[in-house]
Motif scaffolding. Sequence first.
Motif, short mmCIF file in Angstrom:
data_model
loop_
_atom_site.label_atom_id
_atom_site.label_comp_id
_atom_site.label_asym_id
_atom_site.label_seq_id
_atom_site.Cartn_x
_atom_site.Cartn_y
_atom_site.Cartn_z
N LEU A 224 0.82 -1.21 0.00
CA LEU A 224 0.00 0.00 0.00
C LEU A 224 0.85 1.26 0.00
O LEU A 224 0.59 2.22 -0.75
CB LEU A 224 -0.91 0.02 1.23
CG LEU A 224 -2.16 -0.85 1.20
CD1 LEU A 224 -2.90 -0.76 2.53
CD2 LEU A 224 -3.09 -0.44 0.06
N LEU A 225 1.87 1.26 0.83
CA LEU A 225 2.70 2.47 0.99
C LEU A 225 3.54 2.76 -0.25
O LEU A 225 3.72 3.92 -0.63
CB LEU A 225 3.58 2.34 2.23
CG LEU A 225 2.81 2.25 3.56
CD1 LEU A 225 3.74 1.91 4.70
CD2 LEU A 225 2.06 3.54 3.83
N ILE A 226 4.04 1.72 -0.90
CA ILE A 226 4.79 1.93 -2.15
C ILE A 226 3.85 2.46 -3.22
O ILE A 226 4.17 3.39 -3.95
CB ILE A 226 5.47 0.62 -2.62
CG1 ILE A 226 6.57 0.18 -1.64
CG2 ILE A 226 6.08 0.80 -4.00
CD1 ILE A 226 7.12 -1.20 -1.91
N LYS A 227 2.66 1.87 -3.32
CA LYS A 227 1.71 2.30 -4.35
C LYS A 227 1.32 3.77 -4.16
O LYS A 227 1.20 4.52 -5.12
CB LYS A 227 0.46 1.42 -4.32
CG LYS A 227 -0.53 1.76 -5.44
CD LYS A 227 -1.60 0.72 -5.61
CE LYS A 227 -2.68 1.16 -6.59
NZ LYS A 227 -2.23 1.14 -8.00
N HIS A 228 1.15 4.17 -2.90
CA HIS A 228 0.77 5.56 -2.62
C HIS A 228 1.96 6.51 -2.54
O HIS A 228 1.77 7.71 -2.34
CB HIS A 228 -0.03 5.63 -1.32
CG HIS A 228 -1.45 5.21 -1.46
ND1 HIS A 228 -2.44 6.04 -1.90
CD2 HIS A 228 -2.05 4.00 -1.25
CE1 HIS A 228 -3.60 5.39 -1.94
NE2 HIS A 228 -3.39 4.14 -1.56
N LEU B 111 -0.99 15.13 -11.19
CA LEU B 111 -1.79 14.48 -12.24
C LEU B 111 -1.61 12.97 -12.21
O LEU B 111 -2.59 12.22 -12.32
CB LEU B 111 -1.40 15.02 -13.62
CG LEU B 111 -1.87 16.44 -13.96
CD1 LEU B 111 -1.30 16.88 -15.29
CD2 LEU B 111 -3.39 16.52 -13.98
N ASN B 112 -0.38 12.51 -12.06
CA ASN B 112 -0.11 11.07 -12.04
C ASN B 112 -0.78 10.40 -10.84
O ASN B 112 -1.33 9.30 -10.97
CB ASN B 112 1.39 10.81 -12.03
CG ASN B 112 2.05 11.15 -13.36
OD1 ASN B 112 1.40 11.17 -14.40
ND2 ASN B 112 3.33 11.45 -13.33
N TYR B 113 -0.72 11.07 -9.69
CA TYR B 113 -1.36 10.49 -8.51
C TYR B 113 -2.88 10.47 -8.69
O TYR B 113 -3.53 9.47 -8.36
CB TYR B 113 -0.99 11.27 -7.24
CG TYR B 113 -1.64 10.66 -6.02
CD1 TYR B 113 -1.20 9.43 -5.52
CD2 TYR B 113 -2.72 11.27 -5.39
CE1 TYR B 113 -1.81 8.84 -4.42
CE2 TYR B 113 -3.34 10.69 -4.30
CZ TYR B 113 -2.88 9.48 -3.82
OH TYR B 113 -3.50 8.89 -2.73
N GLN C 179 -3.93 7.68 -10.85
CA GLN C 179 -3.80 6.39 -10.15
C GLN C 179 -4.98 6.13 -9.24
O GLN C 179 -5.53 5.02 -9.21
CB GLN C 179 -2.51 6.36 -9.33
CG GLN C 179 -2.36 5.10 -8.47
CD GLN C 179 -1.08 5.08 -7.67
OE1 GLN C 179 0.01 5.03 -8.24
NE2 GLN C 179 -1.18 5.13 -6.35
N VAL C 180 -5.38 7.13 -8.47
CA VAL C 180 -6.44 6.92 -7.46
C VAL C 180 -7.83 7.23 -7.99
O VAL C 180 -8.83 6.94 -7.33
CB VAL C 180 -6.17 7.74 -6.18
CG1 VAL C 180 -4.90 7.26 -5.51
CG2 VAL C 180 -6.11 9.23 -6.45
N ARG D 45 -11.92 2.19 -7.62
CA ARG D 45 -11.84 2.31 -6.16
C ARG D 45 -10.79 1.35 -5.58
O ARG D 45 -10.16 1.66 -4.57
CB ARG D 45 -13.22 2.05 -5.52
CG ARG D 45 -14.29 3.08 -5.92
CD ARG D 45 -13.97 4.47 -5.43
NE ARG D 45 -14.90 5.46 -5.92
CZ ARG D 45 -16.06 5.76 -5.33
NH1 ARG D 45 -16.42 5.14 -4.22
NH2 ARG D 45 -16.85 6.69 -5.85
N ILE D 46 -10.62 0.18 -6.20
CA ILE D 46 -9.55 -0.73 -5.76
C ILE D 46 -8.21 -0.04 -5.94
O ILE D 46 -7.34 -0.06 -5.06
CB ILE D 46 -9.59 -2.06 -6.55
CG1 ILE D 46 -10.85 -2.86 -6.20
CG2 ILE D 46 -8.34 -2.91 -6.24
CD1 ILE D 46 -11.07 -4.09 -7.08
N SER D 47 -8.04 0.62 -7.08
CA SER D 47 -6.80 1.34 -7.34
C SER D 47 -6.65 2.53 -6.40
O SER D 47 -5.54 2.88 -5.98
CB SER D 47 -6.76 1.82 -8.79
OG SER D 47 -5.50 2.41 -9.09
N ALA D 48 -7.77 3.15 -6.04
CA ALA D 48 -7.75 4.32 -5.15
C ALA D 48 -7.18 3.97 -3.78
O ALA D 48 -6.37 4.71 -3.22
CB ALA D 48 -9.15 4.91 -5.00
N VAL D 49 -7.60 2.84 -3.24
CA VAL D 49 -7.12 2.41 -1.93
C VAL D 49 -5.79 1.66 -2.07
O VAL D 49 -4.89 1.78 -1.24
CB VAL D 49 -8.16 1.52 -1.22
CG1 VAL D 49 -7.64 1.02 0.12
CG2 VAL D 49 -9.46 2.31 -1.01
#
Length: 388
Positions: A15-19, A34-36, A39-40, A213-217
């Motif tokens: 989770l932390l690497i993805k965020h 924009l990239n973030y 992603q979310v 939403r899966i990608s968001a979290v």
Amino acid sequence: MKMIKLTKKQARQFLLIKHGLIGDYKFVGKEGILNYTKQVGCIQYDPIDACGKNADLVLLSKVKGYKKKMLDELLYQDRKLIDYFDKNLAIFCDNDWIYLKRKKKTYDFLTRHNKNVEMACDLVKKTIKENGPMSASDFKNKEQITWTWGNKSSLSRACLEHLYYIGELGIHHKKGTIKYYDLIENCISIKILNKPDPNKTEIDYLKWNVLRRISAVGMLWNKASDAYLCIENLKANKRNEVYQELLKDKKIIQFEVEGCKESLYCLSTDLYLIKEVIKNPKLKKRCEFIAPLDNMMWDRNLIRELFEFDYKWEIYTPQSQRKYGYYVLPILYGDIFVGRIEAGYTKKNKLLEVKNIWFESSIKPSKKLESEIAKHIKKLEKFNQEEL
């Protein structure tokens, strides 16, 4: 494919690497915003500003060099981001407007119950077309009506909100919390406005939304969750169907985490992250204050399960019943939540007051941790001192 199994530490690191919340910053500057956001899917917007608004706090913790003006420019000058409804009020990329068109029908149904509003909307649109962007206070008509949730509102404000809800007006810009509305074609490019909804059926729309939403979290389970808020018609049977379809389409991966009764799911494109954390890498610790409505925190049961951290945003809890405080931010250090902080910024003296810091019972603050927290208090104060 053999079922993937992660330890809780590996799931946290995923989770932390993805965020982009551990190691060096993954997102940098305006392009990073924009990239973030891509992603979310969306970043929740909330106007309350105790020590920074939620969207700002989300980006401050993840985007290197983030400044308030960057988000403002992307929304109201570059027009690459839009503020509208997604997970409640939210900010999302302009290209996602075509997927969220159907939300307009929902809000049209919900708000079309006041004849005075219906009759006045054409005049409001005509006035804006002639005069340019306007706020509710720019209209001379001060007639009061009962509006949404039984609250009193001026007729002009109700009309502006109704036209915004149904996608005929957009937010041209803001001055503080005051919204200036304009015709939607002046806020979003005609090319995007004219594109058809890519989702032909309701199940297509639900699949798109759940995947987002899966990608968001970062990861989610197939059970009731606040992460699914504002996805219309996503009852349990539909959600089960959506997950089966996404698995069949190989859009998501199912895996298990030690100690969790429920399977979890992530995007198939994030398999490389799973492979990375399985190697048990040594990741550089970082300290960040996490926004109360941060995407990673959307499912607080998941946070409790993986981090053993019980967080509730107590802003709407009566003061006498609060365990901590009004506007409290979780403190992340490395791959654990070490505590929480309540801070308030006063514009008059341009100072950030730290009202309290609570460390988790399992944490014995080291000099290094205290130094990192002090550094981030200064960072938060400096951020609040910025002018738009």
